[in-house]
Design an enzyme around this catalytic site. Sequence first.
Site, PDB file in Angstrom:
ATOM      1  CG  MET A  89      53.845 -60.464 -59.845  1.00  0.00           C
ATOM      2  SD  MET A  89      54.716 -59.013 -59.213  1.00  0.00           S
ATOM      3  CE  MET A  89      53.641 -58.590 -57.841  1.00  0.00           C
ATOM      4  CG  LEU A  92      62.829 -65.975 -57.512  1.00  0.00           C
ATOM      5  CD1 LEU A  92      63.659 -65.018 -58.355  1.00  0.00           C
ATOM      6  CD2 LEU A  92      62.423 -67.203 -58.318  1.00  0.00           C
ATOM      7  CG  HIS A 108      60.473 -52.906 -55.959  1.00  0.00           C
ATOM      8  ND1 HIS A 108      59.508 -53.875 -55.727  1.00  0.00           N
ATOM      9  CD2 HIS A 108      60.294 -51.965 -55.002  1.00  0.00           C
ATOM     10  CE1 HIS A 108      58.800 -53.532 -54.680  1.00  0.00           C
ATOM     11  NE2 HIS A 108      59.253 -52.377 -54.214  1.00  0.00           N
ATOM     12  CD  GLU A 142      67.304 -57.182 -47.821  1.00  0.00           C
ATOM     13  OE1 GLU A 142      66.575 -56.287 -47.374  1.00  0.00           O
ATOM     14  OE2 GLU A 142      68.546 -57.073 -47.964  1.00  0.00           O
ATOM     15  CG  LEU A 143      60.784 -59.599 -51.748  1.00  0.00           C
ATOM     16  CD1 LEU A 143      60.713 -60.403 -53.035  1.00  0.00           C
ATOM     17  CD2 LEU A 143      59.505 -59.760 -50.941  1.00  0.00           C
ATOM     18  CD  GLU A 173      57.880 -50.156 -63.599  1.00  0.00           C
ATOM     19  OE1 GLU A 173      57.860 -51.269 -64.151  1.00  0.00           O
ATOM     20  OE2 GLU A 173      57.146 -49.868 -62.637  1.00  0.00           O
TER      21      GLU A 173
HETATM   22  C1  GRF Z   1      55.917 -53.227 -62.905  1.00  0.00           C
HETATM   23  O1  GRF Z   1      55.344 -52.158 -62.195  1.00  0.00           O
HETATM   24  C2  GRF Z   1      57.131 -53.727 -62.184  1.00  0.00           C
HETATM   25  O2  GRF Z   1      57.858 -52.715 -61.581  1.00  0.00           O
HETATM   26  C3  GRF Z   1      56.517 -54.613 -61.163  1.00  0.00           C
HETATM   27  O3  GRF Z   1      55.474 -55.261 -61.829  1.00  0.00           O
HETATM   28  C4  GRF Z   1      55.019 -54.443 -62.899  1.00  0.00           C
HETATM   29  C5  GRF Z   1      55.150 -55.239 -64.167  1.00  0.00           C
HETATM   30  O4  GRF Z   1      54.583 -54.633 -65.260  1.00  0.00           O
HETATM   31  N1  GRF Z   1      57.510 -55.470 -60.573  1.00  0.00           N
HETATM   32  P1  GRF Z   1      54.704 -55.309 -66.689  1.00  0.00           P
HETATM   33  O5  GRF Z   1      54.251 -56.771 -66.553  1.00  0.00           O
HETATM   34  O6  GRF Z   1      56.121 -55.209 -67.154  1.00  0.00           O
HETATM   35  O7  GRF Z   1      53.755 -54.540 -67.557  1.00  0.00           O
END
Ligand code: GRF
Length: 215
Positions: A89, A92, A108, A142-143, A173
């Site tokens: 988070m 950069l 994301h 670009e973020l 994810e």
């Molecule tokens: C995820 O939702 C990812 O997409 C976002 O931050 C969260 C990270 O989750 N960028 P974790 O730390 O991998 O559990």
Amino acid sequence: MRVVVLISGSGSNLQALIDGQRHGTLPIEIVGVISNKTAVRGLLRAEQAGIPAIALEHTAYDSREAFDTALRERIDALTPDLVVLAGFMRILTPGFTRHYEGRMFNIHPSLLPKYQGLHTHRRVLESGDTEHGVTVHFVTDELDGGPPILQAKISVHPDDDEKTLAARVLEQEHRIYPQAVEWFGRGRLRLHQGTVFLDNEPLGPSGYLIDVTHS
Ligand code: GRF
């Protein structure tokens, strides 16, 4: 393929990669995990897997550039082929993102280009969208704006709240991040002049799309 993973928190995406490495489904070696926050669960996950875990607190640096320089030195000392941002988070600097062009991924939780930035699940619900999802993309300056590699699309249910939606997105994810890393590790994926190629075929603006809206 040597992989460095950057995190800031829980590290569940990191865990998905660790599991893939351990089960032999991912052709990778995670050579280091770096967090900009101390005492986060992701660092523990790395330690438990026997992976060098480094806390590099951004608050110890007076500028974004100074932190990014220190971070870059730590990463490059591990000589990675790929840098994976997994819930990292921090914004950069362009110098940093340029240095890793074509070899840095981010995940994301939205169907980019929709909802760059924070609070994506809330914004999807507020907009009344019926579909949502997650994107793995190459990082540019670009973020949340680099070229998408892979997206998973899910349905938004009428009774969803932020928590239920986030949980269903997170499930995807953990599926698509290892997949994208595997493609890269097998030499199937590359970024060339802003276009993503999978098996030498250019991918469209959403990347490779996995539609799970009906499952
Ligand atoms: C995820 O939702 C990812 O997409 C976002 O931050 C969260 C990270 O989750 N960028 P974790 O730390 O991998 O559990």
